[in-house]
Structures are given as structure tokens and as C-alpha cells.
Design an enzyme around this catalytic site. Structure first.
Site, mmCIF file in Angstrom:
data_model
loop_
_atom_site.group_PDB
_atom_site.id
_atom_site.type_symbol
_atom_site.label_atom_id
_atom_site.label_comp_id
_atom_site.label_asym_id
_atom_site.label_seq_id
_atom_site.Cartn_x
_atom_site.Cartn_y
_atom_site.Cartn_z
ATOM 1 N N PHE A 127 -0.004 -7.300 -5.225
ATOM 2 C CA PHE A 127 -0.316 -8.140 -3.733
ATOM 3 C C PHE A 127 -1.560 -8.797 -3.743
ATOM 4 C CE2 PHE A 127 -2.513 -5.232 -0.995
ATOM 5 C CZ PHE A 127 -2.748 -4.066 -1.745
ATOM 6 N N ARG A 144 -7.993 2.020 -5.102
ATOM 7 C CA ARG A 144 -7.220 3.071 -4.155
ATOM 8 C C ARG A 144 -7.014 4.390 -4.877
ATOM 9 N NH1 ARG A 144 -3.969 -0.742 -2.812
ATOM 10 N NH2 ARG A 144 -5.515 -1.156 -1.142
ATOM 11 N N LYS A 182 0.913 -1.230 0.087
ATOM 12 C CA LYS A 182 0.036 0.021 -0.139
ATOM 13 C C LYS A 182 0.913 1.312 0.189
ATOM 14 C CE LYS A 182 -4.161 -1.743 2.721
ATOM 15 N NZ LYS A 182 -5.117 -1.252 3.942
ATOM 16 N N ASP A 237 -8.402 1.580 4.259
ATOM 17 C CA ASP A 237 -9.113 0.298 4.777
ATOM 18 C C ASP A 237 -9.820 -0.081 3.388
ATOM 19 O OD1 ASP A 237 -9.258 -1.459 6.830
ATOM 20 O OD2 ASP A 237 -11.222 -1.741 5.979
HETATM 21 P P1 ITT Z 1 -3.068 -2.138 7.087
HETATM 22 O O1 ITT Z 1 -4.250 -2.424 7.912
HETATM 23 O O2 ITT Z 1 -1.874 -1.810 8.066
HETATM 24 O O3 ITT Z 1 -3.348 -0.933 6.243
HETATM 25 P P2 ITT Z 1 -3.651 -4.262 5.880
HETATM 26 O O4 ITT Z 1 -3.082 -5.219 4.528
HETATM 27 O O5 ITT Z 1 -4.327 -5.247 6.997
HETATM 28 O O6 ITT Z 1 -2.995 -3.298 6.190
HETATM 29 P P3 ITT Z 1 -6.627 -3.977 5.220
HETATM 30 O O7 ITT Z 1 -6.924 -4.179 6.646
HETATM 31 O O8 ITT Z 1 -7.224 -2.754 4.616
HETATM 32 O O9 ITT Z 1 -5.037 -3.705 5.233
HETATM 33 O O10 ITT Z 1 -6.809 -5.325 4.449
HETATM 34 C C1 ITT Z 1 -6.708 -5.240 3.053
HETATM 35 C C2 ITT Z 1 -6.694 -6.519 2.405
HETATM 36 O O11 ITT Z 1 -7.632 -6.532 1.317
HETATM 37 C C3 ITT Z 1 -5.354 -6.850 1.867
HETATM 38 O O12 ITT Z 1 -4.504 -7.506 2.632
HETATM 39 C C4 ITT Z 1 -5.385 -7.707 0.675
HETATM 40 O O13 ITT Z 1 -5.726 -8.908 1.062
HETATM 41 C C5 ITT Z 1 -6.859 -6.856 -0.110
HETATM 42 N N1 ITT Z 1 -6.378 -5.775 -0.704
HETATM 43 C C6 ITT Z 1 -6.841 -4.644 -0.714
HETATM 44 N N2 ITT Z 1 -6.451 -3.979 -1.613
HETATM 45 C C7 ITT Z 1 -5.882 -4.864 -2.438
HETATM 46 C C8 ITT Z 1 -5.238 -4.617 -3.716
HETATM 47 O O14 ITT Z 1 -4.937 -3.643 -4.329
HETATM 48 N N3 ITT Z 1 -4.839 -5.743 -4.539
HETATM 49 C C9 ITT Z 1 -5.014 -7.154 -3.654
HETATM 50 N N4 ITT Z 1 -5.584 -7.065 -2.545
HETATM 51 C C10 ITT Z 1 -6.027 -6.250 -2.084
#
Ligand code: ITT
Length: 196
Positions: A151, A179, A12, A70
């Protein structure tokens, strides 16, 4: 001005920095700059609730204007799951691999592959005010992974307009993704929000 990006997810950080690269006068700081932040418990039922909680708790902690993302994958045939539970879909010690394996197992006999990603970006101020922006992108779930970039669920997320998965087109992803769409809305409102 310096804005802190509250996320532990290095993918991210890379994406948000790339998307924000052309925004004048904004420097994004993150854990990659050696600033340590506490973990925020994500116990909300919505992307908005979790995004605001992350932005506000870390804004208070750092004393800086802070943005948080999020995000998650919503699959039509699963009633919107995994949704806010996307990061830990396969359990507490989930990895991208285990989450994708679970998703493929649950979806193996399903013909309706429609899905979308959601990102809610919140700008939070240390005084407790928060401004949230939602972005989405529509896609279809592939049965086999395609591409090596990105990812999470990217290798399974197919975008018909480009005939590719998000993991096959990182530059384009940063223009059209959930995003990118949320950040474009923030960018449009940034001066107003900062002056508020
Ligand atoms: P932070 O809370 O620290 O930001 P996190 O990875 O735990 O990190 P989230 O709780 O927002 O973040 O969970 C987002 C999940 O959704 C992420 O781990 C992926 O599995 C999925 N995801 C979100 N955006 C994505 C993307 O652009 N491409 C692929 N998977 C995505």
C-alpha cells in the site's frame, strides 16, 4: 492475551497480524472485529509523539492494552519529507495515488533518490504508561511504480538487496520492513513491558 490494534488502516492490520502471527499467547483485535474507535488527531511533530498519542487515547477508550503504529516515508533530498505528513502529503482528501503523484512530481529532476521508511510502534496501557519502539528500512525511490501488493508508497520503494520494490515482495516485506523491525523490538521486550 488480547491486544487491541489502534489503526484505521486495514493494510497495517493485515501486516501487523501477519508479523505477530507467531507470537505466543497474543491475539490481535482491531476494527476488523467490529470494535469502533474514535479518530485520534495526529498533531505531533514526531512519529513517537503521534504513535504514543494514538496508543494511549485508544487504550483509555477501550480499556485494553493497545498498540499503535505511526509511520511514514522520509526522503533525503526533501529533508525528510513527507515524514509524519506521509498519509496526507497531497492534501486533506489524499489517496495513495495522489500522494505518489505529488511525490513523483516533486522528485522528477532529483538524482538523489535515497529514502527510508520509519515505523514507531507504541504499546499503551489504560493507566497512561507507554512503551515505544522504532524500526526503519532503507531504500531508493523509483521513477515508475513496480508491483501490485502492499500500500501507500510501496510500489516506488526499491530495496537494492532484493532488486525489487516492496510492492513486489509482500512476504519479504513483512520480514524486513520498518514495521517488522519495530515489532521485533516490541516482541523482545513484550514480557517485561506487560509485567511492568
Ligand atoms: P492510522 O493513523 O489509523 O494508523 P494512517 O494510514 O493514517 O492510519 P499514519 O498516520 O501512520 O497512518 O500514516 C502512514 C502513511 O505513511 C501511510 O498512509 C502511507 O502513506 C505511508 N506508509 C507507512 N507505512 C507504509 C508502508 O509500509 N508502505 C507504504 N507506505 C507506508
Amino acid at each position: 492475551m488480547k491486544i487491541f490494534l489502534a489503526t484505521g488502516n486495514k493494510h497495517k492490520i493485515d501486516e501487523i497480524k501477519a508479523i505477530f502471527a507467531n507470537v505466543k499467547d497474543v491475539e490481535i483485535l482491531s476494527i476488523k472485529d467490529g470494535i469502533e474507535i474514535p479518530e485520534v488527531v495526529e498533531d505531533g511533530d514526531t512519529f513517537e509523539a503521534n504513535s504514543a498519542k494514538k496508543a494511549l487515547e485508544i487504550a483509555k477508550f477501550t480499556g485494553m492494552i493497545t498498540i499503535a503504529d505511526d509511520s511514514g516515508l522520509c526522503v533525503d533530498a526533501l529533508g525528510g519529507a513527507p515524514g509524519v505528513y506521509s498519509a496526507r502529503y497531497s492534501g486533506e482528501n489524499a489517496t495513495d495515488e495522489s500522494n505518489n503523484a505529488k511525490l513523483m512530481e516533486v522528485m522528477k529532476d532529483e538524482k538523489n533518490r535515497k529514502c527510508h521508511f520509519v515505523s514507531v510502534i507504541t504499546l499503551g496501557k489504560p493507566d497512561g504508561r507507554a512503551y515505544s519502539f522504532r524500526g526503519e528500512i532503507e531504500g531508493e525511490l523509483l521513477c515508475e511504480p513496480k508491483g501490485k501488493d502492499g500500500f501507500g508508497y510501496d510500489p516506488y520503494f526499491y530495496v537494492a538487496e532484493y532488486g525489487k520494490s516492496l510492492a513486489e515482495m509482500p512476504e519479504i516485506k513483512n520480514r524486513i520492513s520498518h514495521r517488522a523491525n519495530a515489532l521485533k523490538k516490541l516482541e523482545k521486550e513484550l514480557d517485561r513491558v506487560l509485567a511492568d
